[in-house]
Every structure is written in C-alpha cells, then in structure tokens.
Design an enzyme around this catalytic site. Sequence first.
Site, short mmCIF file in Angstrom:
data_model
loop_
_atom_site.label_atom_id
_atom_site.label_comp_id
_atom_site.label_asym_id
_atom_site.label_seq_id
_atom_site.Cartn_x
_atom_site.Cartn_y
_atom_site.Cartn_z
N SER A 194 -11.36 -2.68 4.49
CA SER A 194 -9.99 -2.18 4.45
C SER A 194 -9.67 -1.46 5.75
O SER A 194 -10.56 -1.10 6.53
CB SER A 194 -9.82 -1.20 3.28
OG SER A 194 -8.57 -0.55 3.33
N GLY B 279 0.38 -0.03 5.42
CA GLY B 279 0.85 -1.08 6.32
C GLY B 279 -0.25 -1.93 6.88
O GLY B 279 -0.21 -2.35 8.04
N THR C 80 0.84 -1.19 0.00
CA THR C 80 0.00 0.00 0.00
C THR C 80 0.87 1.24 0.00
O THR C 80 2.02 1.21 0.42
CB THR C 80 -0.93 -0.01 1.24
OG1 THR C 80 -1.70 -1.21 1.23
CG2 THR C 80 -1.86 1.18 1.27
N ASP D 42 -8.67 -9.58 1.46
CA ASP D 42 -9.08 -8.75 2.59
C ASP D 42 -10.47 -9.14 3.10
O ASP D 42 -10.91 -8.65 4.14
CB ASP D 42 -9.09 -7.27 2.21
CG ASP D 42 -7.71 -6.65 2.31
OD1 ASP D 42 -6.78 -7.32 2.77
OD2 ASP D 42 -7.56 -5.48 1.92
N THR E 141 -3.65 1.01 -3.08
CA THR E 141 -3.08 -0.30 -2.72
C THR E 141 -3.29 -1.36 -3.79
O THR E 141 -4.26 -1.29 -4.57
CB THR E 141 -3.71 -0.80 -1.41
OG1 THR E 141 -3.09 -2.04 -1.01
CG2 THR E 141 -5.21 -1.01 -1.54
#
EC number: 2.3.2.2
Length: 578
Positions: A461, A483, A397, A437, A415
Amino acid sequence: MSRSLTLGLLASLAPIALTLGGCAATTATAPSSVLAANQPAVFDAGMVSAADRRAADAGAEILRQGGTATDAAIATMLALNVVEPQSSGIGGGGFLLLADEQGHVESWDGRETAPKAATPSRFLDASGQPLPFRTAVIGGLSVGIPGNIAMAAKAHAAHGRLPWAQLFQPAIHLAREGFVLSPRGYASLARSADTGAHDPQARAIFYGVDGKPLPQGTTIRNPALASTLEMLAAKGPDGFYKGELAREIAAKVAAETPSDGKMTAADITAFTAKQRPGVCAQYRVYKICSMGPPSSGATTVLATLVQLENFDIGALGPDSPVAWHLIAESQRLAYADRELFLADPDFVTVPVKELLDPSYLHQRGALIAADRTMAKVTAGLPAPHLALGKGYEEHGTSHFVVIDRQGNAASWTSTVESAFGSGIMVGGFYLNNELTDFSFIPEKDGAKVANRVEGGKRPRSSMAPTLVYGPDGKLLLVVGAAGGATIPVQVIRALIGVLDWKLPVDKALALPVLFAPTDTINVEKGSRLEAMIPQLTALGHGSVRALEMPLKTNAVAVVDGRLVGAGDPRSEGVAVSQ
C-alpha cells in the site's frame, strides 16, 4: 511500542492563524511550553479532522462523551462507511498509528489478505498476460479479507474507554435515519457507476429506476447497513469474522470469482490484525513516524525528506521552481526503492533499516543537483533476486485524525481501494478490491516480484498515516492522505509546508501536489505548478504534464497550546472540535 515520546507542541513554530472553511482551533488549559517534560498535554477540547463533516461530527461526539482518540477514530471510521461508501469502511482495511498520553507510538496493520488458495497468476489471463485493470477490479477476484473491524477491536481493547457498542451509535443513526447525498458523493456515484451500481443491493440504495444516481441532496437511507452495524455493536468482531456474515461474504465473493483461489469462510475467520514495529526517522530537527510494510508510506515519505536535507528548501519557498525540482528528484529516488523492495514483511524481507539509514539516504541525496536532472534513476540497494512488477494503487481511500483532551493521537488511513471497491455489496457495505494492489506480474526474467500475489499475503500500500514530533519531543502534527500512489507525496507536501515553509496547516494542505514516481513528472492541473512547467523543463525534466489527481489530506496540528485542524480544500473535509 517505541520508546516514550511526550505529547505537546513545538513552541518554536509560529502560531497557526484561525481561518474559516475547514480550519478550526481549540485552546489548551495552559501553554504547553510551561508543562513539565513528563506531563501530558491537556486541551480544553479534542479535535477530529475527516473527509466528511458528518463523520468528523461522529468522532467529536464520542470525544464529548468521554471517549479516547481511539474511540473517536473508530466512530469516525464507521460513520465514513455510511456517508462516504465509495472510499472506505468495514468492507476494507487500513493502517492506524496511535500515540497515548505518555507518548508511546503504536503501529497497527488492518490491511486485507488474499484468500489462502490465491496464486501468483491470479491476475493473468489464459495467455499469461496481465488482465485489464477494470476487468480485475469488478467481482470477487479482487476482494481481500476485510481488516478494519479486527484492527478496530484490537485498538479498542488496548486504548478504548467507552463501551464498544457506544462507538457504533452515530453511524447507526446516519444509516437508519438517513444522510443527505453530497456533491462529492453524487459525483462518485455518477463517475464510477460500473462498480457503484454493480450489485443489485447497492443499486436499490443509491440509484433510481432509470439507472442514474439519486439526485444530489437526496436523503439516503441504508437500513441493511444499520442492521449490520447493530449486530457488530452487539457481537463485536466475532460478528464479522465468524458466523453468518462471514459465510455470506465468502459465498458472494466466491460466486463472483471466475478462477484462482475462491474465498472461504475459513479465510475470513483466520484473519488477524497485527501490531507492527513503528517506523521513524529524523528529518532536520523533527522526528517523523509513519506506517511501515506492508505499506510503503514510511519509507517513501521519510526517504524523500531526508534526501533533501542537503538543500535549504525553507529558504527557497513554495514559489520556487528549483524547490519543486528538488522535491521531484528526491521522489524519483524514493519511489525507485519502493517499487523494488516494498511488500508484506511476513512473506518478503524488506530492508527497512537499510532503506532509511541516514548515511544511505544522504548518499542518495548527493545524486540530486539544483541545476540539472538525473538522467536515470534506479534502486540504490542490491537486489539480485527481485524484479520490478506492474500493479495499480488504491483510489477509494479516506484519512482521518484525532487528538483528544489528554493528548492521545490517532492517525488512520482506511480504504476499499478503487471507488466502491469491487462493486460487491454485503450487509449494506461495499467489499474492497484491495488485491489489485498486488503486482499483476509475478516474476520477470526468472526473478520474483516482491509484491506478487500469494495466499494469505497483504498487498503493498501507499497509505502513510503520520505523526510529527518537534525537537522538544512533543507532538506537533498528525496528518495523512488519500489518493493511491499520490498519498506519500501529499503527506510530503504537507510536511514541507508546515516544517520548512512554516505555513499554517490549512495553507499547507492547500499547496499543490507534484508526483514524480518515474521520469515523468505530474503536476496538479490548474495549480501554480502548471505555470512552472517551462522552468521544470529547462532544468532537464523531459516529460512534465499537468494532471487531475485524486487528492484528499486531513491534519491536526498542535501550536501554542492550541489544536488547529484542517481538511483538504479540494475535498469536503473539515476539522471539528469536540
């Protein structure tokens, strides 16, 4: 749009000193303190802070050509695709906060979506168990429909000044003429070769015949990406979402998808970037705005801060183990709510208003004590029909911020998820692995997981692009981080550093990071926090460990009529004035 907010500076904040190595400043034409309340700030020059100087330079060049913050942010995103392909680009998506010269805040969602045919069992094996993470990442199973170009086009239509094609020129030049492989770029290629070198097209660009990354300092050229960018510059977003490129992406992803909902060109054509309601809250005397669902950025950042209002964090200071203990306890509460409730609001009702209600957060904050640790932390709102899932977070990202001469601000987190995304390359750019994710477990004990996979859904996210306004209603700070699940805590650390500890922005970004999403507290290895482990343990934290974490924050502050920007000292990030 949210109600009007006037841009400017917080006059009461101490001036931020200029330092070398990633901190830059530019002066306003007049002290903001003498500007009328409805008069926009006008600076001698705008500023861009990004994770790579070449990308920051690209954005600054667009500002010099008369572009807005939106124009410069788009150029920065495109240039990052070239020089930092492991982290972001047009094969991924992101979230963007914009504030215009009148102070209106907009929140844009360019998060990727799952193919229409994707099912909740996408990441389960034949026995119903979650796939190993790396197995799920590499290949087509993890790829979502990219959203950055669609979001950029909508933002440009609303707030751009320069022609769309002009914004692509710096990135096209970098891709065609070449850029020098940096130490961080080389390290990423070596560390993540399973994805970086997965695709033959990528191997030909970044790796030698021996299979090893090209040496640090090598000039890297990516003519395929240059051609793709030239096509998009000419055709606009239709060049990405309709026609040959969309068909090529869909075909390549489908060929590498072993089961469950192969991507189609129709999935790509159907993608829409969305404008979402802005999510803001009051923290002490400041108004802070961040990104709402499907990101957990706003709720996690704002909840952690507001829950701390009963404590004088400023008086404790950054060297106090008690201060970091309190921050850890508040994180535990915020992440408990995040894990249960946050997901795509188009598919799940997310109780954002309730989660950020000041009374609720002060009740949650009352659970925190300065001299002891909470024995058990759970979500604070009833959720009889939801279960906790299991998933992973983005690591590949980048974040970048822009403030232009007129006071327009952009805060964009972009990202491709893990380093080099899915490893699949099309047209010279990597495709994301954003679908990892989602929660791999779709339900538990008969209750559905909010962040389970569904066709057309956006995965949750942690991205947290953020704007901070002072008590005078004027812009004080634009910040964000990269991160994965540590993104909110990096932003929290920076906000507490600037707002409570009155640190210069570069010193705030250099503060160590503490990450406590569960009962285990992770402190940044090699930082001052590692030395505090005995004190944190004495306060009752049963598991405290020093850990290497992927940390990368960028920010620009407005202080005494000056723009002062910085990049995270752990990264290659810098701030560049136009």
